[in-house]
Scaffold this motif. Structure first.
Motif, PDB file in Angstrom:
ATOM      1  N   CYS A  93       0.828  -1.197   0.000  1.00 39.44           N
ATOM      2  CA  CYS A  93       0.000   0.000   0.000  1.00 39.44           C
ATOM      3  C   CYS A  93       0.864   1.248   0.000  1.00 39.44           C
ATOM      4  O   CYS A  93       1.761   1.374   0.837  1.00 39.44           O
ATOM      5  CB  CYS A  93      -0.878   0.021   1.250  1.00 39.44           C
ATOM      6  SG  CYS A  93      -2.219  -1.154   1.208  1.00 39.44           S
ATOM      7  N   HIS A 111       0.737   3.273   3.327  1.00 41.07           N
ATOM      8  CA  HIS A 111       0.936   2.518   4.564  1.00 41.07           C
ATOM      9  C   HIS A 111       1.860   3.244   5.539  1.00 41.07           C
ATOM     10  O   HIS A 111       1.583   3.343   6.721  1.00 41.07           O
ATOM     11  CB  HIS A 111       1.469   1.126   4.237  1.00 41.07           C
ATOM     12  CG  HIS A 111       1.680   0.262   5.442  1.00 41.07           C
ATOM     13  ND1 HIS A 111       0.805   0.234   6.503  1.00 41.07           N
ATOM     14  CD2 HIS A 111       2.671  -0.605   5.753  1.00 41.07           C
ATOM     15  CE1 HIS A 111       1.248  -0.615   7.404  1.00 41.07           C
ATOM     16  NE2 HIS A 111       2.375  -1.133   6.986  1.00 41.07           N
ATOM     17  N   THR A 115      -8.784   5.280   4.227  1.00 38.80           N
ATOM     18  CA  THR A 115      -7.881   4.704   3.218  1.00 38.80           C
ATOM     19  C   THR A 115      -6.679   4.085   3.914  1.00 38.80           C
ATOM     20  O   THR A 115      -6.277   2.950   3.626  1.00 38.80           O
ATOM     21  CB  THR A 115      -7.417   5.793   2.225  1.00 38.80           C
ATOM     22  OG1 THR A 115      -8.566   6.341   1.580  1.00 38.80           O
ATOM     23  CG2 THR A 115      -6.462   5.230   1.182  1.00 38.80           C
ATOM     24  N   CYS A 120      -5.827   0.076   4.120  1.00 40.24           N
ATOM     25  CA  CYS A 120      -4.562  -0.332   3.538  1.00 40.24           C
ATOM     26  C   CYS A 120      -3.702  -1.065   4.576  1.00 40.24           C
ATOM     27  O   CYS A 120      -3.229  -2.172   4.339  1.00 40.24           O
ATOM     28  CB  CYS A 120      -3.854   0.932   3.065  1.00 40.24           C
ATOM     29  SG  CYS A 120      -2.784   0.659   1.692  1.00 40.24           S
ATOM     30  N   ASN A 163      -4.840  -4.539   3.669  1.00 43.56           N
ATOM     31  CA  ASN A 163      -4.171  -4.484   2.368  1.00 43.56           C
ATOM     32  C   ASN A 163      -5.144  -4.156   1.238  1.00 43.56           C
ATOM     33  O   ASN A 163      -4.977  -4.588   0.107  1.00 43.56           O
ATOM     34  CB  ASN A 163      -3.429  -5.798   2.085  1.00 43.56           C
ATOM     35  CG  ASN A 163      -2.188  -5.544   1.254  1.00 43.56           C
ATOM     36  OD1 ASN A 163      -1.583  -4.481   1.339  1.00 43.56           O
ATOM     37  ND2 ASN A 163      -1.822  -6.509   0.437  1.00 43.56           N
ATOM     38  N   PHE A 208      -6.409  -1.310  -1.068  1.00 46.79           N
ATOM     39  CA  PHE A 208      -6.026   0.047  -1.458  1.00 46.79           C
ATOM     40  C   PHE A 208      -6.908   0.594  -2.567  1.00 46.79           C
ATOM     41  O   PHE A 208      -6.678   1.662  -3.090  1.00 46.79           O
ATOM     42  CB  PHE A 208      -4.538   0.136  -1.834  1.00 46.79           C
ATOM     43  CG  PHE A 208      -4.104  -0.871  -2.840  1.00 46.79           C
ATOM     44  CD1 PHE A 208      -4.106  -0.567  -4.189  1.00 46.79           C
ATOM     45  CD2 PHE A 208      -3.687  -2.125  -2.429  1.00 46.79           C
ATOM     46  CE1 PHE A 208      -3.708  -1.494  -5.128  1.00 46.79           C
ATOM     47  CE2 PHE A 208      -3.283  -3.065  -3.371  1.00 46.79           C
ATOM     48  CZ  PHE A 208      -3.288  -2.751  -4.711  1.00 46.79           C
TER      49      PHE A 208
END
Length: 178
Positions: A1, A4, A121, A125, A129, A131
């Motif tokens: 991501c 992240h 978001t 993410c 995981n 995205f």
């Protein structure tokens, strides 16, 4: 991501606060919107602002839903709302340019919503995981009459008032410090 590494350590707390702020201010925004539209919206809001005929993302999660499912539903809801607020704000800048308090509230709600989308978001993410989430947006109001623009705005805001309370009740327990 990609985002992240950009998650703040307090992302869950920030997300909770943003949802709480939106929930606490939704009804005021709707009431102010109606007041600024004038008649017949002020007196016939039940009929004119009935959101039955408009698209709004389904929100079929509850407190017992999986956390991931709740986060995805929230993302869809607030991405839709963000786009709708953009339409409503654009229309009000054209139709009610002197309604400074309304425009300010619309801008503030949009800013909070964008921050919330960013945090959701990040959480999707980082934790799952995910995205990319498929989002459906409402109809654009471009090219519609002034009355239809006002009506679409009041329908979306009425539905927002109904859904944000439910969203807060469902999401907040999922964001409690574990």
């Amino acid at each position: 991501c990609p985002s992240h590494g950009l998650c703040r350590s307090n992302v869950q707390e920030q997300t909770r606060r943003q949802v709480a702020v939106l929930n606490a201010t939704a009804q005021e925004l709707f009431s102010l919107y109606l007041k600024c539209q004038g008649e017949p919206f002020s007196s016939e809001s039940d009929k004119l602002c009935n959101p039955a005929g408009i698209f709004f993302p389904a929100f079929r999660v509850n407190r017992t839903s999986e956390r991931k499912e709740v986060m995805v539903a929230m993302y869809k809801l607030f991405a839709f709302l963000n786009a709708s607020l953009g339409n409503i704000t654009r229309d009000q800048e054209e139709l009610n340019p002197m309604a400074k308090e309304l425009l300010e509230r619309l801008h503030n709600t949009t800013k909070t919503t964008r921050g919330l989308i960013s945090n959701l978001t990040c959480l999707l993410c980082k934790n799952y995981n995910i995205f990319q989430v498929d989002v459906r947006y409402g109809d654009s109001s471009k090219g519609k009459s002034a009355f239809k623009k006002k009506q679409q705005g009041c329908q979306v805001l009425r539905k927002y008032v109904q859904v944000i309370g439910q969203a807060a009740r469902v999401l907040l327990p999922h964001l409690s410090p574990s």
